[in-house]
Design a protein around this motif. Sequence first.
Motif, PDB file in Angstrom:
ATOM      1  N   ALA A  21      60.882 -28.563 -22.132  1.00  0.00           N
ATOM      2  CA  ALA A  21      61.531 -28.985 -23.986  1.00  0.00           C
ATOM      3  C   ALA A  21      62.668 -30.593 -23.416  1.00  0.00           C
ATOM      4  O   ALA A  21      62.858 -30.734 -22.329  1.00  0.00           O
ATOM      5  CB  ALA A  21      62.567 -27.796 -24.285  1.00  0.00           C
ATOM      6  N   GLN A  22      62.724 -30.914 -24.669  1.00  0.00           N
ATOM      7  CA  GLN A  22      64.157 -32.248 -24.706  1.00  0.00           C
ATOM      8  C   GLN A  22      65.160 -31.616 -24.086  1.00  0.00           C
ATOM      9  O   GLN A  22      66.141 -30.745 -24.284  1.00  0.00           O
ATOM     10  CB  GLN A  22      64.114 -31.870 -26.480  1.00  0.00           C
ATOM     11  CG  GLN A  22      64.971 -34.017 -26.101  1.00  0.00           C
ATOM     12  CD  GLN A  22      64.278 -35.349 -25.461  1.00  0.00           C
ATOM     13  OE1 GLN A  22      62.828 -34.836 -25.851  1.00  0.00           O
ATOM     14  NE2 GLN A  22      64.653 -35.863 -25.180  1.00  0.00           N
ATOM     15  N   GLN A  23      65.610 -32.578 -22.972  1.00  0.00           N
ATOM     16  CA  GLN A  23      66.694 -32.569 -22.120  1.00  0.00           C
ATOM     17  C   GLN A  23      67.723 -33.506 -22.667  1.00  0.00           C
ATOM     18  O   GLN A  23      67.717 -34.194 -23.306  1.00  0.00           O
ATOM     19  CB  GLN A  23      66.649 -32.244 -21.015  1.00  0.00           C
ATOM     20  CG  GLN A  23      65.593 -33.869 -20.174  1.00  0.00           C
ATOM     21  CD  GLN A  23      65.218 -34.145 -18.950  1.00  0.00           C
ATOM     22  OE1 GLN A  23      64.926 -33.184 -18.040  1.00  0.00           O
ATOM     23  NE2 GLN A  23      66.709 -34.775 -18.236  1.00  0.00           N
ATOM     24  N   ASP A 151      63.602 -21.546 -18.259  1.00  0.00           N
ATOM     25  CA  ASP A 151      65.570 -21.591 -18.539  1.00  0.00           C
ATOM     26  C   ASP A 151      65.920 -22.624 -18.701  1.00  0.00           C
ATOM     27  O   ASP A 151      65.676 -23.373 -18.075  1.00  0.00           O
ATOM     28  CB  ASP A 151      66.202 -20.722 -17.871  1.00  0.00           C
ATOM     29  CG  ASP A 151      65.801 -19.242 -17.608  1.00  0.00           C
ATOM     30  OD1 ASP A 151      65.480 -18.826 -18.888  1.00  0.00           O
ATOM     31  OD2 ASP A 151      66.399 -17.937 -16.677  1.00  0.00           O
ATOM     32  N   GLN A 152      67.458 -22.732 -19.792  1.00  0.00           N
ATOM     33  CA  GLN A 152      67.242 -24.216 -19.037  1.00  0.00           C
ATOM     34  C   GLN A 152      68.938 -23.727 -19.122  1.00  0.00           C
ATOM     35  O   GLN A 152      70.025 -22.943 -19.042  1.00  0.00           O
ATOM     36  CB  GLN A 152      68.448 -24.936 -20.997  1.00  0.00           C
ATOM     37  CG  GLN A 152      66.897 -24.895 -21.759  1.00  0.00           C
ATOM     38  CD  GLN A 152      67.159 -25.215 -23.143  1.00  0.00           C
ATOM     39  OE1 GLN A 152      68.234 -25.240 -23.963  1.00  0.00           O
ATOM     40  NE2 GLN A 152      66.126 -26.765 -23.502  1.00  0.00           N
ATOM     41  N   VAL A 171      71.740 -30.217 -20.767  1.00  0.00           N
ATOM     42  CA  VAL A 171      70.945 -29.263 -20.975  1.00  0.00           C
ATOM     43  C   VAL A 171      69.376 -29.770 -20.144  1.00  0.00           C
ATOM     44  O   VAL A 171      69.518 -31.045 -19.736  1.00  0.00           O
ATOM     45  CB  VAL A 171      70.124 -29.510 -22.479  1.00  0.00           C
ATOM     46  CG1 VAL A 171      68.755 -28.268 -22.285  1.00  0.00           C
ATOM     47  CG2 VAL A 171      71.657 -28.774 -23.305  1.00  0.00           C
ATOM     48  N   CYS A 172      68.841 -29.397 -18.811  1.00  0.00           N
ATOM     49  CA  CYS A 172      68.334 -30.084 -17.898  1.00  0.00           C
ATOM     50  C   CYS A 172      67.603 -28.416 -18.126  1.00  0.00           C
ATOM     51  O   CYS A 172      67.416 -26.975 -18.229  1.00  0.00           O
ATOM     52  CB  CYS A 172      68.165 -30.144 -16.877  1.00  0.00           C
ATOM     53  SG  CYS A 172      68.835 -29.434 -16.173  1.00  0.00           S
ATOM     54  N   ASP A 173      65.602 -28.300 -17.847  1.00  0.00           N
ATOM     55  CA  ASP A 173      64.948 -27.583 -17.594  1.00  0.00           C
ATOM     56  C   ASP A 173      65.069 -27.410 -16.626  1.00  0.00           C
ATOM     57  O   ASP A 173      64.932 -27.628 -14.923  1.00  0.00           O
ATOM     58  CB  ASP A 173      63.508 -27.530 -18.562  1.00  0.00           C
ATOM     59  CG  ASP A 173      64.072 -28.448 -19.928  1.00  0.00           C
ATOM     60  OD1 ASP A 173      64.871 -27.210 -20.143  1.00  0.00           O
ATOM     61  OD2 ASP A 173      63.839 -29.167 -19.984  1.00  0.00           O
ATOM     62  N   VAL A 174      64.627 -25.457 -16.020  1.00  0.00           N
ATOM     63  CA  VAL A 174      63.639 -24.932 -15.076  1.00  0.00           C
ATOM     64  C   VAL A 174      62.280 -24.989 -15.281  1.00  0.00           C
ATOM     65  O   VAL A 174      61.733 -24.968 -15.886  1.00  0.00           O
ATOM     66  CB  VAL A 174      63.447 -23.347 -14.571  1.00  0.00           C
ATOM     67  CG1 VAL A 174      63.436 -22.656 -13.663  1.00  0.00           C
ATOM     68  CG2 VAL A 174      65.433 -23.495 -14.515  1.00  0.00           C
ATOM     69  N   THR A 179      59.444 -19.309  -3.285  1.00  0.00           N
ATOM     70  CA  THR A 179      60.178 -19.436  -2.080  1.00  0.00           C
ATOM     71  C   THR A 179      61.415 -19.554  -1.938  1.00  0.00           C
ATOM     72  O   THR A 179      62.239 -20.374  -1.448  1.00  0.00           O
ATOM     73  CB  THR A 179      59.496 -20.478  -1.126  1.00  0.00           C
ATOM     74  OG1 THR A 179      57.867 -20.683  -1.032  1.00  0.00           O
ATOM     75  CG2 THR A 179      59.648 -19.594   0.606  1.00  0.00           C
ATOM     76  N   GLY A 180      62.378 -19.169  -3.328  1.00  0.00           N
ATOM     77  CA  GLY A 180      63.862 -19.252  -3.089  1.00  0.00           C
ATOM     78  C   GLY A 180      64.058 -20.137  -3.633  1.00  0.00           C
ATOM     79  O   GLY A 180      65.499 -20.899  -3.355  1.00  0.00           O
ATOM     80  N   VAL A 181      63.266 -20.987  -3.887  1.00  0.00           N
ATOM     81  CA  VAL A 181      63.847 -22.747  -4.224  1.00  0.00           C
ATOM     82  C   VAL A 181      63.001 -23.237  -6.006  1.00  0.00           C
ATOM     83  O   VAL A 181      61.955 -22.973  -6.464  1.00  0.00           O
ATOM     84  CB  VAL A 181      62.957 -24.132  -3.376  1.00  0.00           C
ATOM     85  CG1 VAL A 181      63.221 -24.991  -3.946  1.00  0.00           C
ATOM     86  CG2 VAL A 181      63.140 -24.060  -2.160  1.00  0.00           C
ATOM     87  N   ILE A 182      64.398 -23.688  -5.871  1.00  0.00           N
ATOM     88  CA  ILE A 182      64.250 -23.249  -7.857  1.00  0.00           C
ATOM     89  C   ILE A 182      64.078 -25.068  -8.104  1.00  0.00           C
ATOM     90  O   ILE A 182      64.893 -25.852  -7.632  1.00  0.00           O
ATOM     91  CB  ILE A 182      65.623 -23.041  -8.515  1.00  0.00           C
ATOM     92  CG1 ILE A 182      65.505 -21.479  -8.312  1.00  0.00           C
ATOM     93  CG2 ILE A 182      65.579 -23.291  -9.953  1.00  0.00           C
ATOM     94  CD1 ILE A 182      67.478 -21.027  -8.770  1.00  0.00           C
ATOM     95  N   VAL A 183      63.166 -25.492  -9.269  1.00  0.00           N
ATOM     96  CA  VAL A 183      62.152 -26.935  -9.747  1.00  0.00           C
ATOM     97  C   VAL A 183      63.049 -27.091 -10.876  1.00  0.00           C
ATOM     98  O   VAL A 183      63.046 -26.305 -11.961  1.00  0.00           O
ATOM     99  CB  VAL A 183      61.687 -27.298  -9.446  1.00  0.00           C
ATOM    100  CG1 VAL A 183      60.729 -28.322  -9.038  1.00  0.00           C
ATOM    101  CG2 VAL A 183      60.972 -26.613  -8.065  1.00  0.00           C
ATOM    102  N   MET A 184      63.762 -28.000 -10.959  1.00  0.00           N
ATOM    103  CA  MET A 184      65.097 -28.643 -12.323  1.00  0.00           C
ATOM    104  C   MET A 184      64.334 -29.555 -12.731  1.00  0.00           C
ATOM    105  O   MET A 184      64.737 -30.660 -12.110  1.00  0.00           O
ATOM    106  CB  MET A 184      66.465 -27.983 -12.135  1.00  0.00           C
ATOM    107  CG  MET A 184      66.319 -26.193 -11.736  1.00  0.00           C
ATOM    108  SD  MET A 184      68.530 -26.124 -11.223  1.00  0.00           S
ATOM    109  CE  MET A 184      68.354 -26.975  -9.947  1.00  0.00           C
ATOM    110  N   THR A 185      64.902 -30.250 -13.676  1.00  0.00           N
ATOM    111  CA  THR A 185      64.903 -32.070 -14.219  1.00  0.00           C
ATOM    112  C   THR A 185      66.638 -32.236 -14.508  1.00  0.00           C
ATOM    113  O   THR A 185      66.132 -33.086 -14.541  1.00  0.00           O
ATOM    114  CB  THR A 185      64.198 -31.578 -15.694  1.00  0.00           C
ATOM    115  OG1 THR A 185      65.002 -31.091 -16.655  1.00  0.00           O
ATOM    116  CG2 THR A 185      62.902 -31.088 -16.044  1.00  0.00           C
ATOM    117  N   CYS A 186      67.001 -31.733 -14.347  1.00  0.00           N
ATOM    118  CA  CYS A 186      68.599 -32.308 -13.886  1.00  0.00           C
ATOM    119  C   CYS A 186      68.018 -33.868 -13.125  1.00  0.00           C
ATOM    120  O   CYS A 186      67.313 -33.739 -11.945  1.00  0.00           O
ATOM    121  CB  CYS A 186      69.853 -31.574 -12.829  1.00  0.00           C
ATOM    122  SG  CYS A 186      69.470 -29.714 -14.130  1.00  0.00           S
ATOM    123  N   ASP A 187      69.102 -34.485 -13.758  1.00  0.00           N
ATOM    124  CA  ASP A 187      69.661 -35.764 -13.102  1.00  0.00           C
ATOM    125  C   ASP A 187      70.433 -35.574 -12.157  1.00  0.00           C
ATOM    126  O   ASP A 187      71.508 -35.474 -12.776  1.00  0.00           O
ATOM    127  CB  ASP A 187      70.012 -36.886 -14.792  1.00  0.00           C
ATOM    128  CG  ASP A 187      69.819 -37.981 -13.390  1.00  0.00           C
ATOM    129  OD1 ASP A 187      69.417 -38.309 -12.551  1.00  0.00           O
ATOM    130  OD2 ASP A 187      70.188 -39.497 -14.968  1.00  0.00           O
TER     131      ASP A 187
END
Length: 269
Positions: A21-23, A151-152, A171-174, A179-187
């Motif tokens: 979604a929009q971050q 999730d946001q 707000v950034c997105d998961v 394998t225990g790694v979370i990938v997010m759109t965070c800057d």
Amino acid sequence: MIRKLLISAILAGGFALAAHAQQTGLVTLETRQDSQGWEAVGRLDIRGKGFCTAALIQDRLILTAAHCLYDIDGSMVAPDRFTFQAGLRSGQAQTTRLITRTVAHPDYVHTGQATNAREVAIDIAVLELDRPIRNTRMQPYRIAQRPITGDQVGVVSYGRGREEAASLQQVCDVLGRQTGVIVMTCDVEYGSSGSPVFMMDNGETRIASVVSAMAHINGQKVALGTSLEGPLNALLSHFATLGPARPGGTQRLINADERNDTGAKFIRP
């Protein structure tokens, strides 16, 4: 410091990015009002090396990325080279503490210029402050349940070009986790390693992940973080077994036999 992914595929086998979604963009926390609720995030300065980001999780304990504990030559940084500047803005910290001990996750193996997704999944460390932080405006953060795809989350970080004050991305997105790694759109940027990733839990802001690396997947810039629940419990249990801080203040255990190369390769700047 933050590590940068060299290849497009981070995880082996069937990993797909969800639509997001929009971050929101980064907002510099320049005033006391802007910084309210984020005062317990600080810049972790490493003399002769640079800085990471860290957050208070107990009155005498901060959480950051394990690779921040290592020097360019692969040796461990002495605790007396670290300084935690909590609530740093406009170049002025609200509280400054020295470090008496650094403790990485007991299974973390530092590989220098190359690592894998398994390493990212346990890339966490706690640092013991020389004195507790007891301030009504600077409360330790509690830990959230691990985020899931869709999730946001939000992130508070320092980074290259924004060293003098923290930046908030509300707000950034998961995009996914495996394998225990979370990938997010965070800057995130160089210096953002160890940055706390937040979620709201019944109106309370809690830490859901710690930034380990940045990457490009299918041409999209993403941040990679640790799923905290299991790894942090293991780290804190290990920390609890240690006696008083020893001269030198560094603690680490290695289980090299448990390493599992998934093919993801990173470099350190």
